[in-house]
Write a protein that holds these residues in place. Structure first.
Motif, short mmCIF file in Angstrom:
data_model
loop_
_atom_site.label_atom_id
_atom_site.label_comp_id
_atom_site.label_asym_id
_atom_site.label_seq_id
_atom_site.Cartn_x
_atom_site.Cartn_y
_atom_site.Cartn_z
N ILE A 56 45.96 30.99 47.67
CA ILE A 56 45.83 31.72 46.41
C ILE A 56 47.20 31.86 45.73
CG2 ILE A 56 45.32 34.00 45.43
CD1 ILE A 56 42.97 34.14 47.45
N GLU A 57 48.24 32.09 46.52
CA GLU A 57 49.59 32.20 45.95
C GLU A 57 49.97 30.94 45.19
OE1 GLU A 57 54.24 32.68 47.30
OE2 GLU A 57 52.82 31.49 48.44
N ARG A 58 49.57 29.79 45.68
CA ARG A 58 49.90 28.51 45.03
C ARG A 58 49.44 28.45 43.58
NH1 ARG A 58 47.18 23.88 47.33
NH2 ARG A 58 48.09 22.86 45.57
N TYR A 59 48.37 29.15 43.26
CA TYR A 59 47.79 29.08 41.92
C TYR A 59 48.48 29.94 40.90
CZ TYR A 59 44.10 26.30 43.97
OH TYR A 59 43.42 25.31 44.62
N GLY A 60 49.43 30.78 41.31
CA GLY A 60 50.19 31.60 40.35
C GLY A 60 49.32 32.56 39.57
N ILE A 61 48.35 33.16 40.23
CA ILE A 61 47.44 34.10 39.56
C ILE A 61 48.21 35.36 39.18
CG2 ILE A 61 45.35 35.49 39.82
CD1 ILE A 61 44.36 33.28 41.75
N VAL A 62 48.05 35.77 37.93
CA VAL A 62 48.79 36.91 37.41
C VAL A 62 48.16 38.24 37.82
CG1 VAL A 62 49.69 35.65 35.42
CG2 VAL A 62 47.57 36.95 35.20
N TYR A 63 48.99 39.26 37.80
CA TYR A 63 48.53 40.62 38.05
C TYR A 63 47.81 41.13 36.82
CZ TYR A 63 48.58 45.57 39.17
OH TYR A 63 48.21 46.86 39.44
N SER A 64 46.69 41.79 37.04
CA SER A 64 45.96 42.46 35.97
C SER A 64 45.39 43.75 36.54
CB SER A 64 44.82 41.57 35.46
OG SER A 64 44.13 42.21 34.41
N ASN B 62 51.05 39.83 48.18
CA ASN B 62 50.47 40.89 47.37
C ASN B 62 50.50 40.56 45.89
OD1 ASN B 62 52.97 43.29 46.59
ND2 ASN B 62 53.42 41.30 47.43
N ALA B 63 49.71 41.32 45.14
CA ALA B 63 49.75 41.30 43.68
C ALA B 63 50.50 42.57 43.31
CB ALA B 63 48.33 41.29 43.11
N PRO B 64 51.82 42.46 43.03
CA PRO B 64 52.66 43.65 43.00
C PRO B 64 52.63 44.54 41.77
CG PRO B 64 53.99 41.70 42.69
CD PRO B 64 52.58 41.24 42.93
N GLU B 65 52.59 43.97 40.57
CA GLU B 65 52.71 44.81 39.38
C GLU B 65 52.46 43.98 38.13
OE1 GLU B 65 56.48 45.37 40.72
OE2 GLU B 65 57.25 43.57 39.80
N THR B 66 52.23 44.67 37.03
CA THR B 66 52.04 44.01 35.74
C THR B 66 53.25 43.13 35.42
OG1 THR B 66 50.73 45.88 34.98
CG2 THR B 66 51.59 44.41 33.28
#
Length: 175
Positions: free
Chosen positions: A37-45, A148-152
């Motif tokens: 999942i990290e490879r895909y560069g998914i943004v925090y929302s 983790n998905a850390p912050e906006t």
């Protein structure tokens, strides 16, 4: 929706082992999926990942306290920290074992462990016998690191556990 989730899971599982750093000897499925999942560069929302099915979704501005103004969550497809761990665990377990709740709800489905293993969850906040007030969660990778998905404004990434305040402990899913 289930067919689409199954297809996404199959795709992730087929490619998960290719993206895991060398030196890890056959890491648990949860960790392999987190790296993929990290490879895909998914943004925090803020609120992302809490739709009917686990996975990236538009977030919400309700309860948003981030530094980027105006709140971008309602127009941003991504994941917040608990949405990220929910999706990883759903893919690893073949079903939505954590459910759509927040970090407090997810922690209640776990048991605290003293000796963490890669794939456990690491929570931040306050956990007492009568109350749970957490504010962050990540997938423990080992060696003091978490995904983790850390912050906006950020993407799903690896951080050291010490970088976050209010460490509450390591938790393992109750089967």
């Amino acid at each position: 929706m289930k067919r689409r989730s199954a297809a996404a899971a199959a795709l992730l599982l087929l490619t998960a082992t290719a993206s895991v750093p060398l030196g890890l000897s056959v890491p648990p499925l949860v960790v392999r999926i987190a790296y993929e999942i990290e490879r895909y560069g998914i943004v925090y929302s803020w609120g992302g990942g809490h739709g009917v099915d686990p996975g990236p979704s538009k977030g919400t501005c309700r309860g948003y306290r981030g530094s980027i103004r105006p709140c971008p969550a309602a127009r941003t497809r991504g994941l917040d920290c608990s949405g990220f761990t929910r999706w990883v665990y759903a893919l690893a377990h073949g079903e939505d074992v954590l459910g759509p709740g927040n970090t407090d709800d997810h922690l209640r489905k776990m048991r605290r462990v003293r000796e963490p293993r890669p794939g456990d969850l690491v929570f931040f906040g306050k956990v007492a016998k009568r109350s749970v007030r957490t504010h962050h969660v990540g997938v423990y990778l080992g060696g003091g690191q978490m995904m983790n998905a850390p912050e906006t404004g950020a993407v799903v990434r690896i951080d050291t556990i010490k970088k976050k305040k209010d460490f509450a402990g390591f938790y393992r899913y109750r089967r």
